[in-house]
Scaffold this motif. Structure first.
Motif, PDB file in Angstrom:
ATOM      1  N   GLY A 118       0.792  -1.227   0.000  1.00  0.00           N
ATOM      2  CA  GLY A 118       0.000   0.000   0.000  1.00  0.00           C
ATOM      3  C   GLY A 118       0.817   1.266   0.000  1.00  0.00           C
ATOM      4  O   GLY A 118       0.315   2.342  -0.329  1.00  0.00           O
ATOM      5  N   SER A 119       2.103   1.168   0.343  1.00  0.00           N
ATOM      6  CA  SER A 119       2.953   2.357   0.387  1.00  0.00           C
ATOM      7  C   SER A 119       3.585   2.680  -0.961  1.00  0.00           C
ATOM      8  O   SER A 119       4.242   3.711  -1.106  1.00  0.00           O
ATOM      9  CB  SER A 119       4.062   2.171   1.436  1.00  0.00           C
ATOM     10  OG  SER A 119       4.905   1.094   1.069  1.00  0.00           O
ATOM     11  N   GLU A 120       3.427   1.821  -1.941  1.00  0.00           N
ATOM     12  CA  GLU A 120       4.034   2.039  -3.247  1.00  0.00           C
ATOM     13  C   GLU A 120       3.075   2.795  -4.160  1.00  0.00           C
ATOM     14  O   GLU A 120       1.849   2.711  -4.012  1.00  0.00           O
ATOM     15  CB  GLU A 120       4.437   0.703  -3.875  1.00  0.00           C
ATOM     16  CG  GLU A 120       5.493  -0.027  -3.059  1.00  0.00           C
ATOM     17  CD  GLU A 120       5.862  -1.382  -3.639  1.00  0.00           C
ATOM     18  OE1 GLU A 120       5.345  -1.733  -4.717  1.00  0.00           O
ATOM     19  OE2 GLU A 120       6.655  -2.107  -3.010  1.00  0.00           O
ATOM     20  N   GLY A 121       3.636   3.548  -5.093  1.00  0.00           N
ATOM     21  CA  GLY A 121       2.792   4.348  -5.982  1.00  0.00           C
ATOM     22  C   GLY A 121       3.480   4.625  -7.303  1.00  0.00           C
ATOM     23  O   GLY A 121       4.633   4.246  -7.539  1.00  0.00           O
ATOM     24  N   ILE A 122       2.752   5.296  -8.189  1.00  0.00           N
ATOM     25  CA  ILE A 122       3.307   5.766  -9.458  1.00  0.00           C
ATOM     26  C   ILE A 122       3.429   7.279  -9.314  1.00  0.00           C
ATOM     27  O   ILE A 122       2.434   8.006  -9.408  1.00  0.00           O
ATOM     28  CB  ILE A 122       2.398   5.379 -10.643  1.00  0.00           C
ATOM     29  CG1 ILE A 122       2.242   3.865 -10.709  1.00  0.00           C
ATOM     30  CG2 ILE A 122       2.969   5.902 -11.960  1.00  0.00           C
ATOM     31  CD1 ILE A 122       1.222   3.394 -11.753  1.00  0.00           C
ATOM     32  N   TYR A 123       4.639   7.740  -9.042  1.00  0.00           N
ATOM     33  CA  TYR A 123       4.850   9.131  -8.667  1.00  0.00           C
ATOM     34  C   TYR A 123       5.067  10.015  -9.892  1.00  0.00           C
ATOM     35  O   TYR A 123       5.243   9.539 -11.014  1.00  0.00           O
ATOM     36  CB  TYR A 123       6.022   9.221  -7.684  1.00  0.00           C
ATOM     37  CG  TYR A 123       5.714   8.503  -6.387  1.00  0.00           C
ATOM     38  CD1 TYR A 123       4.927   9.098  -5.412  1.00  0.00           C
ATOM     39  CD2 TYR A 123       6.183   7.204  -6.170  1.00  0.00           C
ATOM     40  CE1 TYR A 123       4.617   8.434  -4.233  1.00  0.00           C
ATOM     41  CE2 TYR A 123       5.878   6.527  -4.994  1.00  0.00           C
ATOM     42  CZ  TYR A 123       5.097   7.147  -4.035  1.00  0.00           C
ATOM     43  OH  TYR A 123       4.776   6.488  -2.880  1.00  0.00           O
ATOM     44  N   ILE A 124       5.028  11.312  -9.655  1.00  0.00           N
ATOM     45  CA  ILE A 124       5.032  12.269 -10.760  1.00  0.00           C
ATOM     46  C   ILE A 124       6.308  12.162 -11.598  1.00  0.00           C
ATOM     47  O   ILE A 124       6.280  12.383 -12.817  1.00  0.00           O
ATOM     48  CB  ILE A 124       4.833  13.704 -10.229  1.00  0.00           C
ATOM     49  CG1 ILE A 124       4.425  14.633 -11.369  1.00  0.00           C
ATOM     50  CG2 ILE A 124       6.079  14.196  -9.502  1.00  0.00           C
ATOM     51  CD1 ILE A 124       3.095  14.270 -11.998  1.00  0.00           C
ATOM     52  N   ALA A 125       7.425  11.796 -10.982  1.00  0.00           N
ATOM     53  CA  ALA A 125       8.655  11.623 -11.753  1.00  0.00           C
ATOM     54  C   ALA A 125       8.498  10.497 -12.770  1.00  0.00           C
ATOM     55  O   ALA A 125       9.014  10.579 -13.891  1.00  0.00           O
ATOM     56  CB  ALA A 125       9.830  11.336 -10.815  1.00  0.00           C
ATOM     57  N   THR A 126       7.763   9.454 -12.386  1.00  0.00           N
ATOM     58  CA  THR A 126       7.508   8.352 -13.321  1.00  0.00           C
ATOM     59  C   THR A 126       6.598   8.811 -14.450  1.00  0.00           C
ATOM     60  O   THR A 126       6.799   8.436 -15.614  1.00  0.00           O
ATOM     61  CB  THR A 126       6.870   7.169 -12.567  1.00  0.00           C
ATOM     62  OG1 THR A 126       7.744   6.749 -11.525  1.00  0.00           O
ATOM     63  CG2 THR A 126       6.608   6.012 -13.511  1.00  0.00           C
ATOM     64  N   VAL A 127       5.601   9.617 -14.127  1.00  0.00           N
ATOM     65  CA  VAL A 127       4.709  10.151 -15.161  1.00  0.00           C
ATOM     66  C   VAL A 127       5.515  10.976 -16.166  1.00  0.00           C
ATOM     67  O   VAL A 127       5.311  10.872 -17.385  1.00  0.00           O
ATOM     68  CB  VAL A 127       3.583  10.993 -14.523  1.00  0.00           C
ATOM     69  CG1 VAL A 127       2.746  11.666 -15.606  1.00  0.00           C
ATOM     70  CG2 VAL A 127       2.707  10.121 -13.634  1.00  0.00           C
TER      71      VAL A 127
END
Length: 356
Positions: A118-127
């Motif tokens: 649950g702590s993992e995400g697709i962050y703006i740097a990846t976008v």
């Protein structure tokens, strides 16, 4: 070693094949469906199909197919939730290196992996990295395919409006040589501006025969052999999965969801305090994934109850079937970010009127 073959979804694959043959495949797709049914594996199959150099595609033998099956094709870009990098503003090269390592880990496990935490995400740097890579020419083929798994985990950040707008423009008008495939178990959690720019396709659970074929795969058997949380025999594993092979890869988490669903059913018709206890035991609003799993497990339990009642010929089958519809409506409220505790209290009241 190649990743495990795609099992099931023949009807959906046929629809996609027809769209490709007619030249009408949408440039931006959303594959949505229950957690663990194989949405990202289906997206990888579609990527291989689009990148294959032979006919009929996917041939499984050409260079592009071999690269795609080994997750090493330079024109097949796979993004999914990851831990936030220590650098708050990482360079494109850092993002590429992080995902290269993450994809290599999934390849090493033959594409059999548990859901991200649950702590993992697709962050703006990846976008930003996705947007930048999308405008580049294909490396070895004629087109590029981007797969964004668990797309509801895209994390908005203050000051990121420019990158977000660039991503929306990419979805709306991708380069002619680019196909973008998003997957989501919680499509209602996606921003409306994203949902309006993609064509959504529902990915259904696998049939029992298809799950048995998955379990008969030698690689799958070795992967599951050490998980003591799973049932021992095939029939019980099929029932445990409930149409979603990915649940077998997250044995402990899915077992917890099944246990939560059982407690919810026990609260129906019990003392009022039992309903409140069951409600407050549910995940907080920031942990929708585990609560969504509980509702999926509840749907399976109610389907089983309806079948058992129908076999006996009693009228309880109708109530159980209507209860399934109530749970499906509750899932939509989860997608809308409603509180799991409030959803549970209201759901228990609805189920009491249908099951007691």
């Amino acid at each position: 070693m190649p990743i495990v073959a795609l099992y099931g979804h023949a009807g959906l694959r046929s629809r996609l094949e027809d769209s490709i043959a007619r030249g009408s495949l949408p440039s931006s797709l959303l594959l949505q469906g229950p957690r663990g049914v194989g949405k990202q594996r289906l997206a990888l199959w579609l990527g291989q199909r689009l990148l294959c150099q032979a006919s009929p595609a996917p041939c499984g033998k050409c260079q592009s197919c071999r690269f795609a099956q080994q997750l090493t094709h330079p024109d097949l870009h796979w993004y999914f939730p990851r831990p936030r990098l220590k650098d708050t503003d990482p360079e494109l090269a850092d993002i590429r290196e992080d995902y290269a390592e993450a994809v290599a880990e999934r390849a090493e496990s033959n594409g059999l992996y548990a859901a991200p935490s649950g702590s993992e995400g697709i962050y703006i740097a990846t976008v930003r990295a996705i947007v930048q890579e999308a405008v580049m020419s294909p490396a070895i083929g004629k087109r590029k395919v981007f797969i964004i798994g668990d797309a509801e985990r895209m994390v908005p950040q203050e000051g990121s409006e420019q990158a977000a707008n660039a991503f929306l423009k990419l979805l709306e008008e991708p380069p002619a040589d680019t196909t973008i495939v998003l997957t989501s178990s919680e499509p209602g959690a996606l921003l409306p501006t994203i949902r309006s720019r993609v064509v959504a396709l529902r990915v259904p659970p696998l049939a029992e025969k298809e799950l048995r074929e998955f379990l008969a795969d030698d690689i799958v058997g070795r992967r599951l052999s050490d998980d003591e949380t799973l049932p021992a025999n095939t029939a019980e594993r099929v029932a445990f999965a409930g149409g979603a092979p990915g649940r077998l890869l997250a044995g402990a988490m899915w077992a917890k969801a099944l246990d939560n669903a059982r407690r919810l059913l026990e609260a129906v018709g019990a003392k009022p305090a039992a309903g409140y206890e069951a409600a407050w035991a549910q995940a907080a609003s920031k942990a929708r994934g585990s609560f969504a799993d509980t509702l999926d497990a509840l749907t399976i339990a109610l389907h089983e109850r309806a079948r058992a009642s129908a076999d006996r010929g009693d009228q309880a089958a109708l109530g159980a079937s209507r209860a399934v519809a109530a749970v499906e409506a509750a899932k939509e409220r989860v997608d809308g970010n409603a509180s799991p505790q409030l959803i549970t209290i209201n759901l228990i009241r609805e189920l009491e009127g249908l099951l007691t």
